[in-house]
Design an enzyme around this catalytic site. Structure first.
Site, PDB file in Angstrom:
ATOM      1  N   PHE A 108       0.081  -6.682  -0.062  1.00  0.00           N
ATOM      2  CA  PHE A 108       1.469  -7.021  -0.361  1.00  0.00           C
ATOM      3  C   PHE A 108       2.068  -6.145  -1.449  1.00  0.00           C
ATOM      4  O   PHE A 108       1.461  -5.947  -2.505  1.00  0.00           O
ATOM      5  CB  PHE A 108       1.569  -8.472  -0.876  1.00  0.00           C
ATOM      6  CG  PHE A 108       1.409  -9.509   0.173  1.00  0.00           C
ATOM      7  CD1 PHE A 108       2.481  -9.902   0.962  1.00  0.00           C
ATOM      8  CD2 PHE A 108       0.185 -10.117   0.375  1.00  0.00           C
ATOM      9  CE1 PHE A 108       2.330 -10.874   1.927  1.00  0.00           C
ATOM     10  CE2 PHE A 108       0.025 -11.090   1.337  1.00  0.00           C
ATOM     11  CZ  PHE A 108       1.103 -11.473   2.123  1.00  0.00           C
ATOM     12  N   ASP A 109       3.275  -5.680  -1.187  1.00  0.00           N
ATOM     13  CA  ASP A 109       4.183  -5.406  -2.289  1.00  0.00           C
ATOM     14  C   ASP A 109       4.581  -6.770  -2.855  1.00  0.00           C
ATOM     15  O   ASP A 109       4.608  -7.764  -2.134  1.00  0.00           O
ATOM     16  CB  ASP A 109       5.419  -4.662  -1.790  1.00  0.00           C
ATOM     17  CG  ASP A 109       6.505  -4.610  -2.834  1.00  0.00           C
ATOM     18  OD1 ASP A 109       6.252  -4.081  -3.922  1.00  0.00           O
ATOM     19  OD2 ASP A 109       7.594  -5.145  -2.560  1.00  0.00           O
ATOM     20  N   CYS A 110       4.900  -6.820  -4.135  1.00  0.00           N
ATOM     21  CA  CYS A 110       5.261  -8.109  -4.737  1.00  0.00           C
ATOM     22  C   CYS A 110       6.767  -8.244  -4.958  1.00  0.00           C
ATOM     23  O   CYS A 110       7.384  -9.207  -4.524  1.00  0.00           O
ATOM     24  CB  CYS A 110       4.525  -8.279  -6.075  1.00  0.00           C
ATOM     25  SG  CYS A 110       4.886  -9.861  -6.884  1.00  0.00           S
TER      26      CYS A 110
END
Length: 241
Positions: A11-13
């Protein structure tokens, strides 16, 4: 290709799990008040995106909180607003105040039962730790720009991700579904790295670029969802739940 083909979601956050556009906009209010500016939210976010990208390219080893403070100082200069340096530092330290999207924690709790979950973020570890508390899940690994020494979309970030997934979790590129909102920061370099990709299109139906640059060439994606809740529901259906 099916959602059940993968062992790990990376994931990108910020923009994907954390509503960084609302966080940035809220954190810009003292600057806009100081300058008595009636700046449109989308315009402010676009200016932030431009400056942040320039500074990430120029200072890849800068800690993100330091970089954010510098972005704020540059934005104030561009807007012609004279402010005390404390406002820059306050903006640099604002990440812990950025809210999670309402569906993030519940979706992550569900997905944790079916995948390993890994973060690949452009922030520093201290800033992410505060955001992680809002997300309510224990990630199997966390890789930040502070660890890597560069910012996405630099290909080094995805090379680091793949090397560490194999070394730390015994996972290969084919096990990975990279899950992110930003086409510019994530989907372009993830495509070049040969990863499958799920676009969490948080800006669906909105005009403009928001807090990210628009890539010169729009990348293809393997899955397209408007939210984390949609991703979780699609997985439920895929397993017959």
């Amino acid at each position: 290709m099916k959602l059940t083909d993968f062992k790990v979601l990376t994931f990108d956050c910020y923009g994907t799990l954390i509503d960084w556009e609302t966080g940035i906009w809220n954190a810009l209010q003292p600057l806009l008040s100081a300058g008595r500016l009636d700046l449109d939210r989308e315009d402010a976010l676009a200016q932030f995106a431009r400056i942040e990208t320039e500074m990430e390219e120029a200072g890849p080893s800068l800690r993100y909180s330091t970089l954010l403070a510098a972005v704020h100082a540059r934005l104030a200069k561009d807007l012609g607003v004279h402010i005390h340096a404390d406002l820059n530092e306050r903006f640099g330290g604002s990440v812990p105040d950025w809210p999670a999207f309402p569906d993030s924690a519940e979706a992550l709790a569900y997905l944790k039962r079916h995948y390993r979950l890994v973060i690949l973020s452009n922030v520093d570890r201290t800033s992410f730790a505060a955001s992680n508390r809002k997300l309510g899940v224990t990630f199997d690994a966390i890789y930040t720009a502070e660890d890597i020494g560069s910012y996405k979309p630099d290909p080094r970030n995805f090379a680091y991700l793949l090397a560490h997934l194999e070394a730390d979790l015994d996972l290969k590129a084919g096990d990975v579904l990279h899950t992110a909102q930003s086409l510019f920061h994530d989907h372009v370099p993830a495509e070049r790295a040969g990863l499958a990709r799920a676009w969490i299109d948080r800006r669906f139906g909105m005009t403009g670029s928001g807090a990210t640059q628009i890539p010169a060439n729009r990348p293809n994606v393997d899955f397209h969802f408007k939210s984390m809740a949609e991703l979780a529901e699609a997985h439920r259906k895929a397993i017959g739940g």
